[in-house]
Design a protein around this motif. Structure first.
Motif, mmCIF file in Angstrom:
data_model
loop_
_atom_site.group_PDB
_atom_site.id
_atom_site.type_symbol
_atom_site.label_atom_id
_atom_site.label_comp_id
_atom_site.label_asym_id
_atom_site.label_seq_id
_atom_site.Cartn_x
_atom_site.Cartn_y
_atom_site.Cartn_z
ATOM 1 N N SER A 26 0.830 -1.206 0.000
ATOM 2 C CA SER A 26 0.000 0.000 0.000
ATOM 3 C C SER A 26 0.864 1.255 0.000
ATOM 4 O O SER A 26 1.946 1.289 0.583
ATOM 5 N N ALA A 28 0.083 3.930 1.537
ATOM 6 C CA ALA A 28 0.021 4.488 2.896
ATOM 7 C C ALA A 28 1.127 3.944 3.787
ATOM 8 O O ALA A 28 1.588 4.630 4.700
ATOM 9 N N THR A 31 4.369 5.966 4.575
ATOM 10 C CA THR A 31 4.380 7.063 5.541
ATOM 11 C C THR A 31 4.199 6.587 6.982
ATOM 12 O O THR A 31 4.235 7.402 7.894
ATOM 13 N N MET A 32 3.995 5.289 7.175
ATOM 14 C CA MET A 32 3.793 4.744 8.519
ATOM 15 C C MET A 32 5.113 4.350 9.157
ATOM 16 O O MET A 32 6.023 3.887 8.474
ATOM 17 N N ARG A 37 2.578 0.191 11.216
ATOM 18 C CA ARG A 37 2.428 -0.906 10.245
ATOM 19 C C ARG A 37 2.057 -2.191 10.960
ATOM 20 O O ARG A 37 1.164 -2.925 10.525
#
Length: 74
Positions: A26, A28, A31-32, A37
């Motif tokens: 992903s 996203a 940026t985690m 995560r």
């Protein structure tokens, strides 16, 4: 059509592996942080338990994969 039954001894392991793959692919996830995560992967795995239950028996998790195959003749 090609069809094959896929079987895993432990459905929980399959769910966890797929959660790892989903988060890893992903956008996203980039940026985690590591902790977030891990939290997201655990939530996906936990929420997926009920989804795979109908496909689970005493031998483990089993589901069918199908694909349509086309060939050219010339």
């Amino acid at each position: 059509m090609v069809s094959r039954t896929i079987r895993f001894d432990d459905g929980a392991v399959w769910v966890h592996m797929n959660a790892i793959a989903l988060v890893g692919m992903s956008g996203a996830a980039k940026t985690m942080g590591e902790a977030e995560r891990e939290r997201v992967m655990a939530a996906i795995a936990r929420d997926s338990v009920e989804v795979v239950r109908p496909y689970t028996d005493e031998a483990g998790l089993a589901f069918e994969l199908r694909a349509n195959v086309a060939t050219a003749r010339g």
